[in-house]
Motif scaffolding. Structure first.
Motif, short mmCIF file in Angstrom:
data_model
loop_
_atom_site.label_atom_id
_atom_site.label_comp_id
_atom_site.label_asym_id
_atom_site.label_seq_id
_atom_site.Cartn_x
_atom_site.Cartn_y
_atom_site.Cartn_z
N THR A 214 -55.89 21.81 173.56
CA THR A 214 -54.40 21.73 173.72
C THR A 214 -54.17 22.12 175.29
N HIS A 215 -54.69 22.98 175.90
CA HIS A 215 -54.51 23.10 177.36
C HIS A 215 -55.03 22.28 178.28
N GLY A 216 -55.77 21.35 177.76
CA GLY A 216 -56.51 20.32 178.67
C GLY A 216 -57.36 21.00 179.57
N GLY A 217 -57.94 22.01 178.77
CA GLY A 217 -59.13 22.83 179.18
C GLY A 217 -60.50 21.77 179.58
N HIS A 218 -60.44 20.79 178.37
CA HIS A 218 -61.48 19.85 178.71
C HIS A 218 -61.67 18.85 179.54
N GLN A 219 -60.43 18.85 180.28
CA GLN A 219 -60.51 17.75 181.46
C GLN A 219 -60.88 18.58 182.73
N ASP A 220 -60.66 20.00 182.83
CA ASP A 220 -60.83 20.75 184.24
C ASP A 220 -62.05 21.28 183.86
N PRO A 221 -63.21 21.25 184.55
CA PRO A 221 -64.69 22.15 184.43
C PRO A 221 -64.50 23.55 184.63
N ALA A 223 -61.75 25.28 184.19
CA ALA A 223 -60.92 25.84 183.15
C ALA A 223 -61.70 26.04 181.71
N LEU A 224 -62.58 24.70 181.66
CA LEU A 224 -63.20 24.95 180.47
C LEU A 224 -64.37 25.78 180.39
#
Ligand SMILES: Nc1ncnc2c1ncn2[C@@H]1O[C@H](COP(=O)(O)OP(=O)(O)OP(=O)(O)O)[C@@H](O)[C@H]1O
Ligand SMILES: [Mg+2]
Length: 408
Positions: A214-221, A223-224
């Protein structure tokens, strides 16, 4: 020239480090100092990593050491320097936190230049391909350990029935792989509604899969990676949402995207699943290189597994390297290994005996393989791990049969 990020409240220190880095230095305030690298990097809006991080521990020693420790675990390719009065206890704690050098608050520009050059060189070596921090050369990278010479593996632990040992197998396998090759392995709890990977590993993740998607963490390595929970073994964990209702936010498409990204970042992605072939599990199976199918030693379980094998075959998702594990193997179960194999139509690769220690380990939140390494079930789990380690990676067709002997 080093690319330096410094956290300090001292203007004088900042100026000296700035000069030592020939201007390639960005400063942030050290108070308050977050202990989470993602928050820290967010303060300077960086999406890449500096080569060297300098932490002024003069006023926030514990936070600085905690942040250093997190950087070292998550981003081993970043060199760490601590600014502190050089007392012995700081030195020891700094060493434990992965700090490369400790300098006094009044360090000169020349001294700092030498330190930065040395630490940046060491960090570069750690990022070089083939080193323990094996990374793409050039700029600092947040990537974890990857062995270019061995295949990336996505290992999904699957079963048609619940309670057959998927979580036990997934957690022990993942911890084993991570311990053998720190930073190499991530464990994803895809039992979205009732996942208990975190409990089995004694973790309380701050973020779960729901937060990541939900926080788009999967798009930012970066943050992920910082949203993954850290196990002391070096394993990183994407935990299941904390309550069944929150699981709805994670779609099968999210699962596919996340696994694509994790496969780029980790040597091994181990996935624990919910029983059956739900949409999320199928999304995982679609990205799986090594399906690991688990069954208990009873007729409904074995028949269910036969159907699951058929379904995965029809869907084209049963790869050559699939393995089958028989758990709760018991010579008095009224079934022999031959009966099980006859029903399945394929050979069983591993058999794991019933083990009281397995239950205790799960209840204590510690993997069986580390808590009771000599337990017969732990030995099977360790052998399972060797099948997936780079040195002993074997193709599906020639795999050995291992495990305890089950006679009828
Ligand atoms: N070989 C074994 N001997 C004894 N107990 C075991 C063994 N393997 C697993 N267990 C225990 O059985 C229970 C179920 O195991 P586990 O949670 O790993 O199964 P699961 O397939 O993940 O279940 P679910 O489908 O509900 O998620 C746990 O209490 C675990 O400790
Ligand atoms: Mg489970």
């Amino acid at each position: 020239m080093s690319d330096v990020l410094i956290a300090t409240d001292s203007r004088a220190l900042l100026d000296r480090v700035h000069a030592a880095a020939d201007g390639a230095c960005v400063g942030v305030h050290a108070s308050p100092l977050p202990t989470d690298p993602a928050v820290f990097l967010g303060q300077v809006r960086r999406t890449d990593l500096p080569e060297v991080v300098v932490l002024d521990a003069t006023h926030a020693r514990d936070q600085a050491l905690a942040l250093a420790g997190s950087f070292d675990r998550l981003f081993p390719g970043v060199g760490l320097v601590l600014v502190s009065a050089p007392d012995e206890s700081v030195m020891i704690e700094a060493l434990r936190a992965g700090v490369r050098d400790v300098v006094p608050p009044h360090v000169t520009v020349d001294e700092m230049r030498d330190v930065l050059a040395r630490v940046a060189d060491t960090a570069r070596v750690r990022r070089a391909p083939g080193s323990s921090g094996a990374q793409p050369s050039g700029t600092a990278s947040w990537d974890p350990v990857l062995d270019a010479s061995s295949p990336r593996r996505v290992i999904s632990v699957l079963s048609p029935k619940g309670g057959v040992g998927k979580t036990t197998v997934a957690t022990n396998l993942a911890v084993g792989l991570a311990s053998a090759q720190p930073g190499s392995t991530v464990l994803v709890d895809l039992d979205l509604q009732f996942g208990d990977v975190a409990t089995a590993l004694g973790l309380e993740p701050e973020s779960t899969l729901g937060d990541i998607v939900t926080h788009g963490g999967h798009q930012d390595p970066i943050a992920l990676k910082t949203r993954l929970a850290q196990h002391p073994s070096g394993l990183l964990v994407a935990g299941a949402p904390n309550d069944p209702a929150s699981a709805d936010v994670v779609t099968p498409e999210h699962v596919g995207e996340l696994l694509d990204q994790l496969t780029d970042l980790f040597q091994h992605v181990v996935i624990d699943t919910a029983a059956g072939l739900g949409a999320h599990t199928l999304a995982a199976a679609d990205h799986t290189t090594d399906p690991l199918l688990v069954t208990s030693m009873d007729v409904p379980g074995v028949r269910g597994l036969r159907k699951e094998l058929d379904a995965l075959t029809e869907l084209g998702m049963l790869t050559e390297s699939r393995r089958i594990m028989l758990n709760f193997a018991d010579p008095r179960a009224g079934l022999s290994l031959a009966d099980v194999e006859a029903t399945l139509g394929v050979r069983v690769d591993l058999t794991m005996p019933h083990s009281r220690a397995a239950v205790v380990s799960m209840n204590m939140g510690e993997p069986l393989t580390t808590r009771q390494p000599r337990d017969p079930a732990a030995k099977v789990l360790r052998r399972l791990q060797t099948l997936y380690q780079p040195a002993s990676a074997s193709s599906g067709r020639t795999r050995p049969r291992i495990g305890v002997k089950v006679r009828s």
